[in-house]
Enzyme design. Structure first.
Site, PDB file in Angstrom:
ATOM      1  CG  LEU A 180      -2.262  -1.013   1.021  1.00 46.65           C
ATOM      2  CD1 LEU A 180      -3.115  -1.136   2.947  1.00 46.65           C
ATOM      3  CD2 LEU A 180      -3.238  -0.181   0.369  1.00 46.65           C
ATOM      4  CB  SER A 181       0.446   4.237  -1.892  1.00 39.83           C
ATOM      5  OG  SER A 181       1.638   3.679  -3.291  1.00 39.83           O
ATOM      6  CB  ALA A 182       2.703   7.182   1.957  1.00 42.45           C
TER       7      ALA A 182
END
Length: 363
Positions: free
Chosen positions: A63-65
């Protein structure tokens, strides 16, 4: 990558922080972020980190930030009815938020390299549809995921209104990505260490805007078969909605209108129920510093000079919080009622039809 805003104690507080820092700027994007709890896409043992503005990776799951996703959502300029292609769709978190905006007449496709991540994304999608009250507040464009390398998409595939790539794009693949767009479409991707927005203004005309400095893992190059031929990725066909689907959408919309009218009637009779408030814990925030070391991200806290003077006040706040939480349960608000699902379940219909109207996909 991340750490641009302070951590939240829950999903709503994380969104508040993203709004305050101007990463979320429009109401549509805010609604989508609030509708889907980021923690639902984490493995159970890692959920304590779900509301930090940091990327998360476990095996192939990534998951990206939150600050990256919010910039992507804003840059895509999403509208109902558009077609969207997510290259490196991962857990499906971003695709599901996009689907809330696209509505029932949009197109929502994702390509993911790892089959185990596809399975994970489908499980999370089922969980959202079957359990989330937010699902019934929107007309959802359900994402479809296919396994494959996004650099091997069949050349006869349709073009899309919006495209996002969740991995670093090498310069030699820039034109390949651009050709996935319709005229007037928007492509958002990490290009040369910058999150980049490219708008196709004509058959061979483009506008490019650099949004944010980022660090993404690069796209994985295709692994050709022994025969030297690539494994082409065939995207789902863009099909016209069936009459059955159109009927379901219309029935759900009618039921929502009835519920709304009933609620207005109760309010007019003075029977409006008191608003339910969510108790939010108050904590003094300390500034966080983000340290980058060999492309890894570490967060550490820096105490402000006044922290030592406020220790007693902090202890008093914690004591008051504990007293509030220990009050009798009758003072706590009841969980919200999903009136749409209650209304559908009360209809004199066979159970399979009720489940279809609720969009349950029982096997």
């Amino acid at each position: 990558m991340g750490g641009a805003v302070s951590a939240g104690e829950d999903n709503d507080e994380l969104i508040d922080n993203l709004k305050e820092a101007q990463y979320i700027r429009t109401e549509l994007v805010e609604q989508a972020f609030r509708a889907i709890d980021r923690a639902d896409y984490y493995l159970e043992e890692f959920k304590d980190n779900a509301y930090k503005d940091l990327a998360w990776k476990h095996g192939n799951i990534h998951l990206s930030a939150p600050c990256i996703y919010s910039e992507v959502m804003e840059a895509l300029d999403l509208q109902p009815g558009l077609s969207f292609l997510n290259l490196g769709s991962g857990t499906g978190y971003l695709s599901s938020m996009v689907g809330l905006i696209l509505g029932p007449f949009g197109v929502n496709h994702g390509v993911e390299l790892h089959s185990d991540v596809i399975e994970y994304a489908k499980q999370k999608l089922d969980f959202f549809i079957k359990t989330s009250d937010s699902f019934d507040k929107f007309e959802f464009c359900e994402p479809s995921f296919v396994t494959g390398n996004c650099l091997e998409i069949s050349p006869d595939c349709t073009q899309y209104d919006r495209v996002y790539c969740g991995a670093g794009v090498q310069k030699e693949h820039e034109d390949y990505m651009k050709n996935l767009l319709k005229v007037g479409g928007i492509l958002v991707m990490p290009l040369e260490e910058k999150l980049t927005k490219i708008t196709r203004t004509g058959p061979s005309a483009w506008e490019t805007k650099k949004i944010l400095a980022v660090s993404f893992a690069p796209l994985i190059q295709p692994n050709h078969t022994d025969s030297g031929k690539s494994r082409l990725v065939h995207l789902p066909p863009v099909a016209v909605r069936s009459l059955q689907d159109l009927a379901r959408i219309a029935i759900r919309g009618t039921i929502k209108k009835i519920i709304h009218q009933e609620a207005l009637g109760r309010a007019g009779d003075g029977l409006k129920s008191p608003p339910r408030f969510k108790r939010r814990r108050l904590r003094r925030r300390r500034m966080e510093t983000i340290v980058f070391l060999d492309k890894e991200v570490f967060a550490s806290r820096i105490s402000s000079p006044s922290d030592d003077n406020n220790n007693c006040e902090d202890m008093e706040e914690e004591r008051l919080e504990e007293e509030e939480e220990s009050k009798p349960s009758e003072l706590k608000p009841d969980p919200p009622v999903n009136f749409l699902r209650e209304k559908v379940l009360s209809l004199p219909l066979p159970d399979p039809l009720k489940y279809y109207l609720l969009y349950y996909r029982e096997k």
